[in-house]
Design an enzyme around this catalytic site. Sequence first.
Site, short mmCIF file in Angstrom:
data_model
loop_
_atom_site.label_atom_id
_atom_site.label_comp_id
_atom_site.label_asym_id
_atom_site.label_seq_id
_atom_site.Cartn_x
_atom_site.Cartn_y
_atom_site.Cartn_z
CB CYS A 3 -0.91 0.00 1.23
SG CYS A 3 -1.85 1.52 1.43
CB CYS A 11 -3.41 5.95 5.37
SG CYS A 11 -4.75 4.98 6.11
CB CYS A 14 -4.23 -1.48 6.87
SG CYS A 14 -5.82 -1.24 6.07
CB CYS A 85 -8.16 3.02 0.13
SG CYS A 85 -8.24 1.80 1.44
CG ASN A 328 -23.93 -9.12 16.56
OD1 ASN A 328 -22.73 -9.26 16.81
ND2 ASN A 328 -24.35 -8.46 15.51
CB CYS A 355 -16.85 -6.95 17.06
SG CYS A 355 -17.51 -5.69 18.19
#
Length: 397
Positions: A3, A11, A14, A85, A328, A355
Site C-alpha cells: 500500500c 495512512c 491497516c 485505497c 450480537n 467483535c
Amino acid sequence: MRCHYFEANRCRSCTLIETPYSTQLHDKTEYCRELLPQVPKWLPAFTGGDRAFRNRVKLVVGGSASEVTLGILGPDRQGIDLRECAIQAPEIAEVIPAIADFLESTGLEPYDVPARRGELKFVHITVAPEVDGVSSLMVRFVVRTEHALGVIRAALSRLRAAVPSAAVISVNLLPEHKAVLEGEREEMLLGSSLPMRLGFESQPLTLHLMPQSFFQTNTAVARELYSQVSAWAADIQPSSLWDLYCGVGGFALHCAAAMSDKAFAAQPSEKSANGVRVLGVELSEAAIDSAKRSARDAGLNAKFVAADATEYALSAQPGSLPEMLVVNPPRRGIGAELASWIETSGIATVVYSSCNPESLARDLAVMPSYVVREGRVFDMFPHTSHLEVAVLLQRRA
C-alpha cells in the site's frame, strides 16, 4: 499486500498490512484459542480475502472548495486523499472521483477542524451486493448547516447523473464541533433504504439498510457469519428464538429462513407462548422498521421490537423466554447484568457473536452454567487486530 499510502506514512489504519495475510489469520485464531480455552472445537476461520472487501467507507472531506480530498485527517488535521485505497470495494473506488468532482462543483468549503469553520464534513458510501449484475450505492453527505443541505439538494440532478448507481442519497446535519461521524437529523434526497441481498440460494433474503442503520463492513464475511449461526439454529430446531441487538434483523431473519428450510414452518404446535417463533430486539426504531419490512418481503414468521436489549430481557416473563438466544452486542459486550440474567434464565442454547474476544471472555465467565460446544473466527477486518468470533453455548445438564 503493498500500500503506497502506508509506505509513505500517510495512512496507518491497516496496522498489520505488512504481515503476511496467512500469518494474520493464524495469529487471530491463536489469540482466540488462548483467550477462550473453554472452546473445545474451533471451526476453520473464514475470510473473504484481504483486499476490496469494505462495503462501506466513511471519508473525511478535506482540502479546499476547488480541490477536495476524500480520505482521512492527518496529524496536522488536514485532509489526506485515499481514493486509491485497496481495501474498499471497487464499486466504491469507481465513484469517489465523480463525488469529488461534484463537491468541487458546489463551491462548498470542506470543514476545517482546527478553525472550526466550513461546510462539508464527511461522505459515507455503502455498496449493496449485485443483483442481476448491477450494484447499487447509498451516498450520504454529512454537513454543518442548512445552507449546505440546500446547495446539495439543488444540485441533486447533477449528482444523480454523476453517480447513476446511487439508489439512496441523503444529507446528514452535524452542526456541532465534536468527534462523531454523523448527527441525529437525516434528510432523504433519493430513495429510503439500500437493499442488501443476502440469504441462501433456496431462499434469497434482502435486508433493507437505512442511512443510520448498522451493517457489517464486509459483505462476504457477514454472509458466512449469518450462515454459520443460522446453521446452528437449523440443527437445534428450537421452538422459539430471540435475537438481541438484532440491528436490521440479520441473525433473526437468516435463522428463521434456515429453520423454515428444515420444516420449521410445519410445526405450528411448537410456537412460543405469544405465537411468535423468532423475535428480534434493537434500540433503533429505524432498524426495526427495516427488519419488519424484510420479514414481510420474505414471508418469514418473525417479530421485531424497538427496545433496549437488556431492559427487554430483564422485564420478560419466565414463561415467555425462548429456547435459543442470539446476542450480537457492541464491543463492550453484553455486560454483567445481561450475562447474569442469561445465567439464571434457563434458556437452553445461546449463540454469542462478538467483535471483541476480551469482552466475550468476561461475559462467559459470568455464565458458568453454559458449556461452549464450538466456535469460529471470522476475519471481518483484515490487516487489523480486530475480528469477529461466534461461539455456540448449551446449558449444562
